[in-house]
Write an enzyme that holds these catalytic residues in place. Structure first.
Site, PDB file in Angstrom:
ATOM      1  N   LYS A  83       0.842  -1.185   0.000  1.00  0.00           N
ATOM      2  CA  LYS A  83       0.000   0.000   0.000  1.00  0.00           C
ATOM      3  C   LYS A  83       0.890   1.252   0.000  1.00  0.00           C
ATOM      4  O   LYS A  83       2.109   1.177   0.168  1.00  0.00           O
ATOM      5  CB  LYS A  83      -0.935  -0.067   1.215  1.00  0.00           C
TER       6      LYS A  83
ATOM      7  N   TYR B 207     -12.164  -2.296  -1.472  1.00  0.00           N
ATOM      8  CA  TYR B 207     -12.516  -2.418  -0.050  1.00  0.00           C
ATOM      9  C   TYR B 207     -14.029  -2.461   0.176  1.00  0.00           C
ATOM     10  O   TYR B 207     -14.500  -2.148   1.268  1.00  0.00           O
ATOM     11  CB  TYR B 207     -11.896  -1.255   0.742  1.00  0.00           C
TER      12      TYR B 207
ATOM     13  N   ASN C  70      -0.812  -0.044   7.832  1.00  0.00           N
ATOM     14  CA  ASN C  70      -0.258  -1.399   7.988  1.00  0.00           C
ATOM     15  C   ASN C  70       0.368  -1.958   6.707  1.00  0.00           C
ATOM     16  O   ASN C  70       0.566  -3.158   6.566  1.00  0.00           O
ATOM     17  CB  ASN C  70      -1.295  -2.338   8.611  1.00  0.00           C
TER      18      ASN C  70
ATOM     19  N   HIS D  82      -1.487  -5.364   1.755  1.00  0.00           N
ATOM     20  CA  HIS D  82      -2.788  -6.034   1.613  1.00  0.00           C
ATOM     21  C   HIS D  82      -2.556  -7.471   1.169  1.00  0.00           C
ATOM     22  O   HIS D  82      -1.656  -7.751   0.378  1.00  0.00           O
ATOM     23  CB  HIS D  82      -3.642  -5.321   0.555  1.00  0.00           C
TER      24      HIS D  82
ATOM     25  N   GLU E  11     -10.243 -10.297  -6.324  1.00  0.00           N
ATOM     26  CA  GLU E  11      -9.273  -9.207  -6.247  1.00  0.00           C
ATOM     27  C   GLU E  11      -8.241  -9.279  -7.378  1.00  0.00           C
ATOM     28  O   GLU E  11      -7.860  -8.247  -7.931  1.00  0.00           O
ATOM     29  CB  GLU E  11      -8.588  -9.216  -4.885  1.00  0.00           C
TER      30      GLU E  11
END
Ligand code: IDP
Ligand code: MG
Length: 189
Positions: free
Chosen positions: A49, A89, A152, A155, A166
């Protein structure tokens, strides 16, 4: 190659070497005919990310997947549109952090990757650690490299079904590269 997954016909007797030769040629034939698929090979979406890319952690993350023995079959560095981030998301659309998460994601850069390997969906989630880095064990990516849940850095698809969706969201079929790894015989028996 999974010899135990190959169903034998009758009457193949002979020496172990002959049986092995027969097995190999049958498997080769079966693969060529598209009849034998390795049922446990999976593909998943792993993404560094924008916080991970900004912090210069892309190489470390790729390296962990390579060293584990997984195969990279697709990679794109993108600045996702807000629509794409929202779609990615979508399951979290009712969460209070959804809007901020999508905005942050669409700020880019974002490195979307498709990795392949046996049981990779679960194994990669284990490599990531928990969603909250504070709960992640040292040795995991989040446990080693970040602090806060909203930053974080990585993904990973959370199930085989999600992974399929995805991968299709981030990659056109022609952007995934089919290739045979020369290391495969040393990673899979
Ligand atoms: P995952 O990334 O471990 O699969 P999800 O529950 O799918 O976790 O959440 C997606 C992302 O949303 C997380 O990686 C994190 O960046 C963000 N997120 C999840 N929970 C929170 C929260 O409580 N506050 C802020 N961001 C969150
Ligand atoms: Mg998730």
């Amino acid at each position: 190659m999974h010899s135990h997954e190959v169903k034998w016909g009758t009457g193949q007797g002979g020496t172990p070497l002959n049986r092995e030769r027969q097995r190999v040629s049958l498997v080769t034939l079966g693969e060529a005919a598209g009849l034998i698929v390795q049922p446990t090979m999976e593909r998943t979406l792993i993404a560094v990310k924008s916080d991970g890319v900004q912090r210069g952690l892309t190489g470390d993350i790729i390296s962990r997947f390579e060293r584990r023995g997984f195969k990279l079959i697709g990679m794109r560095l993108v600045k996702p549109s807000e629509d794409l981030a929202k779609q990615h998301y979508i399951d979290l659309k009712d969460k209070p952090f959804y809007a901020g998460l999508c905005k942050f994601t669409s700020s880019g850069p974002f490195v979307a990757m498709c990795w392949e390997g046996q049981n990779i969906v679960k194994m990669s989630r284990d490599m990531l650690g928990e969603t909250n880095p504070a709960d992640s064990k040292p040795g995991t990516i989040r446990g080693d490299l970040c602090v806060q849940v909203g930053r974080n850095i990585i993904h990973g698809s959370d199930s085989l079904e999600t992974a399929k969706k995805e991968v299709a969201l981030w990659f056109k079929p022609e952007e995934l590269v089919e290739w045979k790894s020369c290391m495969e015989p040393y990673q899979y028996e």
